[in-house]
Design a protein around this motif. Sequence first.
Motif, mmCIF file in Angstrom:
data_model
loop_
_atom_site.group_PDB
_atom_site.id
_atom_site.type_symbol
_atom_site.label_atom_id
_atom_site.label_comp_id
_atom_site.label_asym_id
_atom_site.label_seq_id
_atom_site.Cartn_x
_atom_site.Cartn_y
_atom_site.Cartn_z
ATOM 1 N N SER A 208 -17.269 -45.312 6.324
ATOM 2 C CA SER A 208 -17.295 -45.254 7.779
ATOM 3 C C SER A 208 -18.631 -45.803 8.274
ATOM 4 C CB SER A 208 -17.117 -43.812 8.264
ATOM 5 O OG SER A 208 -17.137 -43.731 9.661
ATOM 6 N N ALA A 209 -18.619 -46.511 9.396
ATOM 7 C CA ALA A 209 -19.844 -47.131 9.910
ATOM 8 C C ALA A 209 -20.831 -46.086 10.415
ATOM 9 C CB ALA A 209 -19.506 -48.112 11.032
ATOM 10 N N MET A 210 -22.109 -46.428 10.352
ATOM 11 C CA MET A 210 -23.164 -45.575 10.905
ATOM 12 C C MET A 210 -24.098 -46.426 11.741
ATOM 13 S SD MET A 210 -26.167 -44.869 8.114
ATOM 14 C CE MET A 210 -27.271 -46.217 7.652
ATOM 15 N N THR A 211 -24.815 -45.769 12.634
ATOM 16 C CA THR A 211 -25.868 -46.420 13.405
ATOM 17 C C THR A 211 -27.190 -45.872 12.913
ATOM 18 O OG1 THR A 211 -24.448 -46.589 15.346
ATOM 19 C CG2 THR A 211 -26.803 -46.843 15.701
ATOM 20 N N VAL A 314 -8.092 -32.985 -4.871
ATOM 21 C CA VAL A 314 -9.087 -32.638 -3.855
ATOM 22 C C VAL A 314 -8.935 -31.172 -3.487
ATOM 23 C CG1 VAL A 314 -9.960 -33.156 -1.547
ATOM 24 C CG2 VAL A 314 -9.025 -34.999 -2.962
ATOM 25 N N GLU A 315 -9.951 -30.368 -3.779
ATOM 26 C CA GLU A 315 -9.901 -28.946 -3.472
ATOM 27 C C GLU A 315 -10.055 -28.707 -1.972
ATOM 28 O OE1 GLU A 315 -11.805 -27.315 -7.693
ATOM 29 O OE2 GLU A 315 -12.916 -27.104 -5.818
ATOM 30 N N ALA A 316 -9.622 -27.537 -1.519
ATOM 31 C CA ALA A 316 -9.780 -27.163 -0.118
ATOM 32 C C ALA A 316 -11.257 -27.204 0.263
ATOM 33 C CB ALA A 316 -9.210 -25.772 0.119
ATOM 34 N N GLY A 317 -11.562 -27.882 1.374
ATOM 35 C CA GLY A 317 -12.938 -27.997 1.830
ATOM 36 C C GLY A 317 -13.635 -29.249 1.354
ATOM 37 N N ALA A 318 -13.005 -29.990 0.414
ATOM 38 C CA ALA A 318 -13.626 -31.200 -0.109
ATOM 39 C C ALA A 318 -12.958 -32.460 0.437
ATOM 40 C CB ALA A 318 -13.565 -31.205 -1.635
ATOM 41 N N ASN A 319 -12.102 -32.294 1.417
ATOM 42 C CA ASN A 319 -11.382 -33.439 1.983
ATOM 43 C C ASN A 319 -12.268 -34.133 3.007
ATOM 44 O OD1 ASN A 319 -9.326 -35.201 2.553
ATOM 45 N ND2 ASN A 319 -8.341 -33.835 4.019
ATOM 46 N N ILE A 325 -9.421 -42.842 2.728
ATOM 47 C CA ILE A 325 -8.060 -42.329 2.869
ATOM 48 C C ILE A 325 -7.754 -42.068 4.340
ATOM 49 C CG2 ILE A 325 -6.632 -40.267 2.449
ATOM 50 C CD1 ILE A 325 -7.587 -40.237 -0.362
ATOM 51 N N HIS A 326 -8.793 -41.751 5.121
ATOM 52 C CA HIS A 326 -8.594 -41.490 6.544
ATOM 53 C C HIS A 326 -8.538 -42.765 7.363
ATOM 54 C CE1 HIS A 326 -8.739 -37.336 5.651
ATOM 55 N NE2 HIS A 326 -9.948 -37.419 5.160
ATOM 56 N N ASN A 327 -8.651 -43.901 6.675
ATOM 57 C CA ASN A 327 -8.383 -45.171 7.332
ATOM 58 C C ASN A 327 -6.919 -45.564 7.174
ATOM 59 O OD1 ASN A 327 -11.098 -45.488 8.045
ATOM 60 N ND2 ASN A 327 -11.595 -46.450 6.094
ATOM 61 N N ASP A 328 -6.183 -44.790 6.374
ATOM 62 C CA ASP A 328 -4.749 -45.044 6.218
ATOM 63 C C ASP A 328 -4.038 -44.827 7.542
ATOM 64 O OD1 ASP A 328 -5.149 -45.572 3.593
ATOM 65 O OD2 ASP A 328 -4.334 -43.671 2.852
#
Length: 385
Positions: A208-211, A314-319, A325-328
């Motif tokens: 993900s991009a950052m500034t 992926v364990e709970a809290g590590a997502n 994957i969130h760019n899907d």
Amino acid sequence: MNKRLLKVAVTTALTVAFAVPAFANPFSDVPAKHWAYDAVGKLAQDGVITGYEDGTFKGDKTISRYEMASMVASAMQKNLDNDQKEIVDQLSKEFAAELTEMGIKVEALDKKVDKMVKISGDARVRYGASDNFDNTDFRARVSFDGKINDDLKFNARMTSGNLSYDADFSDQSSVKLDTANVTFDALGLTNTIGRQDLMLGNGFLHDSAMTGFAAEAGNLKAYIGNLKDSTKIYGAEYGLKLGAATVTADYANYDDGTNNETDVYGANVGIKLTNSVTALGEFYNFDNGSIDADAAAYGLKFNKLGLTALYRDVEAGANSPFSNIHNDIQNLKNESNGYKGLEVRYDRAIAKNTTLNLKYQDFEDQDGFELDGGARTQAAINVKF
């Protein structure tokens, strides 16, 4: 006699070398009314070029592009006034391909091209589906890269964002500035300031991009900045090669501004088993004091086939909400219980600058229950220009 033999030899060599199919015949004639005739004629009148062996330029004689390019190459070596230089620059651009193929380094043109802003881009059409989800979206991006001077470069990228086919385009965000940064070398470091892409490892941890600010020295990269949701981030990444293995180690700190800092330690490895098969592994740990959770992915990549098969756990809290994957098209951002299962990807070039990307995900949560919507599929066509 020697000159005549040399001319025959060179002509024969060029004929053989270029007697292959091409988009344009390199020996095609320059039309008699082509503007280059007048331009070269002016240079001949000024004595900048001598034309043919008899010292004349026959403007009424049809000549090949290579003959014209040879005259331009000769003119480029002379001391020129401003008007003559302008003519030669125009001619060198017109006959750049011929000059390059003749092995002539067009230094003046190279410098001009080097200073020009490079424009590139990509476009994507993507379709995603599951049992209760079906959507198509579009995205287009245009990048501008250039040099301010020998020590300072800039980048800017415009993007349409992901425009859903099913939604009213007027309700979606307009074209926006996706990246905007400058890069410079100082103190042995390559530094980038501004809005920039940040991908850690293979993107399973962060994509993900950052500034902010990033500095690189060899295989080490350090960064600090803000993400799009006002979360602050800083950390470092180090990569090294160990025999057949390529290893990257990561540390990142996220601070969402609510006194809830998260430390993340990660690593990914690729081991070349054969020329056709690479073993992949990626791991990271989220620790914010109250949650200590792990995420892992491992599998094989069949390089020649363009096929990758991974098992994700992926364990709970590590997502990570910043994972690729969130760019899907159907992301897993809200899967708070974690997930595990198989992911298969297929990537193949189907034409020049055009690729097909297919993805299949069959995940369940950590308790063994099927995720909402069941198995997920995604297909995308990507075009670069």
